[in-house]
Design a protein around this motif. Structure first.
Motif, mmCIF file in Angstrom:
data_model
loop_
_atom_site.group_PDB
_atom_site.id
_atom_site.type_symbol
_atom_site.label_atom_id
_atom_site.label_comp_id
_atom_site.label_asym_id
_atom_site.label_seq_id
_atom_site.Cartn_x
_atom_site.Cartn_y
_atom_site.Cartn_z
ATOM 1 N N HIS A 170 0.886 -1.139 -0.327
ATOM 2 C CA HIS A 170 -0.245 -0.070 -0.411
ATOM 3 C C HIS A 170 0.899 1.248 0.536
ATOM 4 O O HIS A 170 2.004 1.179 -0.301
ATOM 5 C CB HIS A 170 -0.838 0.286 1.392
ATOM 6 N N SER A 172 -2.688 8.381 5.879
ATOM 7 C CA SER A 172 -3.647 6.808 5.484
ATOM 8 C C SER A 172 -3.721 7.042 4.517
ATOM 9 O O SER A 172 -4.013 7.403 3.271
ATOM 10 C CB SER A 172 -4.896 7.227 6.291
ATOM 11 N N ASN A 206 -4.612 -1.165 4.768
ATOM 12 C CA ASN A 206 -4.381 -1.464 6.402
ATOM 13 C C ASN A 206 -4.467 -2.534 6.437
ATOM 14 O O ASN A 206 -3.786 -3.479 5.397
ATOM 15 C CB ASN A 206 -5.896 -1.236 7.074
ATOM 16 N N GLU A 235 -9.297 -0.853 16.266
ATOM 17 C CA GLU A 235 -8.687 0.135 14.924
ATOM 18 C C GLU A 235 -7.702 0.590 14.916
ATOM 19 O O GLU A 235 -7.776 1.751 16.461
ATOM 20 C CB GLU A 235 -10.043 0.862 14.056
ATOM 21 N N SER A 287 -6.688 4.473 9.049
ATOM 22 C CA SER A 287 -7.648 4.016 8.323
ATOM 23 C C SER A 287 -8.336 5.080 7.405
ATOM 24 O O SER A 287 -8.996 5.455 8.532
ATOM 25 C CB SER A 287 -8.518 2.535 8.664
ATOM 26 N N GLU A 288 -8.911 4.722 6.062
ATOM 27 C CA GLU A 288 -10.006 5.883 5.996
ATOM 28 C C GLU A 288 -10.971 5.101 6.051
ATOM 29 O O GLU A 288 -12.141 5.744 5.756
ATOM 30 C CB GLU A 288 -9.069 6.135 4.309
ATOM 31 N N GLU A 294 -12.811 2.497 7.818
ATOM 32 C CA GLU A 294 -12.301 1.765 9.523
ATOM 33 C C GLU A 294 -12.963 0.360 9.103
ATOM 34 O O GLU A 294 -12.754 -0.617 9.290
ATOM 35 C CB GLU A 294 -12.808 2.334 10.680
ATOM 36 N N ALA A 325 -11.285 -1.858 6.525
ATOM 37 C CA ALA A 325 -10.231 -2.175 6.794
ATOM 38 C C ALA A 325 -10.397 -3.328 7.873
ATOM 39 O O ALA A 325 -9.373 -4.470 7.420
ATOM 40 C CB ALA A 325 -9.770 -1.125 7.901
ATOM 41 N N ARG A 338 -8.997 -7.489 7.054
ATOM 42 C CA ARG A 338 -8.154 -8.413 8.464
ATOM 43 C C ARG A 338 -8.832 -9.712 8.780
ATOM 44 O O ARG A 338 -8.284 -10.291 8.984
ATOM 45 C CB ARG A 338 -7.739 -7.437 9.290
#
Length: 258
Positions: free
Chosen positions: A128, A180, A185, A198, A202-203, A205, A208, A212
């Motif tokens: 990223h 971010s 993430n 969180e 993260s843009e 959340e 993200a 995950r």
């Protein structure tokens, strides 16, 4: 942890997976911030209840600071050399993270100690486009920014490329002043156990957290080795399901360089 030491006193950590050799090249490491600052949704109880594996490698229970690496994973297989992420980079302006601003590290010497010169690299994978994952894509030579790995093909997720592309007028928001990313993430520390916990990076959340959880489910179900970008410590993690959460089954240790 089993490690090898080069003549330059640079430690080289490797893991062999079939015909793939994975080498960790550390650029920078330090206690970085109080855990509650970067993980505002976490509780002290979360950290204390995981203290047996978080301390001392990942978290200092006295200061509550968590410890982080910026590092590159070098993959070698089939005659190709691949770098996964390239750290912060030297001479870069990082106003949102002063400890990373205008670094002057020996990263390229560490890469050489792992047997890799910049011209040897075939592919660079940027998982990223956070500043601490793309920094060595370029370096300053005679006051000009040039590609560090001139023969390499650089691979970046389209979503991140389009998000950060200046022509698209990307929004400069997010805590840490724009660090971010769009979709990049990653699992860090406590998120092994609590994927919905969180970080402030993260843009999106909810997306993200879902990503995950999917990642950890796949790792647990396929017995995949997890090598997170920022974790120090003894090696790669094998994870298992534990109810609706996850746990570390054990660490796959690094081995000496042959």
């Amino acid at each position: 942890m089993s490690t090898a030491n080069t003549g330059e006193n640079i430690v080289v950590d490797t893991i062999e997976l079939g015909d793939v050799r994975i080498t960790r090249v550390v650029e920078w490491h330090s206690p970085i911030a109080p855990a509650a600052v970067v993980f505002p949704s976490s509780t002290e109880q979360m950290w204390r209840s995981n203290q047996d594996w978080l301390a001392p490698h990942f978290w200092d229970p006295e200061t509550t600071f968590f410890k982080a690496y910026t590092q590159t994973w070098v993959l070698r297989s089939g005659g190709r050399t691949i770098l996964v992420d390239t750290g912060v980079g030297n001479d870069k302006e990082r106003p949102y993270m002063r400890v990373w601003s205008h670094l002057d590290t020996d990263f390229l010497s560490r890469l050489a100690a792992a047997g890799v010169e910049p011209e040897d690299v075939d592919i660079v994978v940027n998982t990223h486009v956070h500043a601490d994952h793309v920094g060595w894509n370029t370096r300053l030579v005679d006051r000009e920014w040039v590609p560090t790995f001139p023969s390499a093909k650089y691979l970046i997720a389209r979503a991140d490329f389009e998000f950060w592309n200046p022509v698209n007028g990307y929004p400069k928001r997010g805590s840490l002043g724009g660090i971010s990313g769009a979709l990049g993430n990653q699992n860090m520390f406590l998120q092994f156990m609590e994927p919905e916990c969180e970080a402030c990076l993260s843009e999106d959340e909810p997306a993200a957290a879902r990503q995950r959880r999917r990642f950890l489910e796949r790792a647990a179900d396929t017995n995949a080795l997890v090598l997170p970008a920022h974790l120090p410590g003894p090696g790669g993690a094998l994870v298992r399901r534990e109810g609706s959460a996850f746990a570390i089954e054990h660490w796959a240790p690094f081995s000496p360089v042959a």
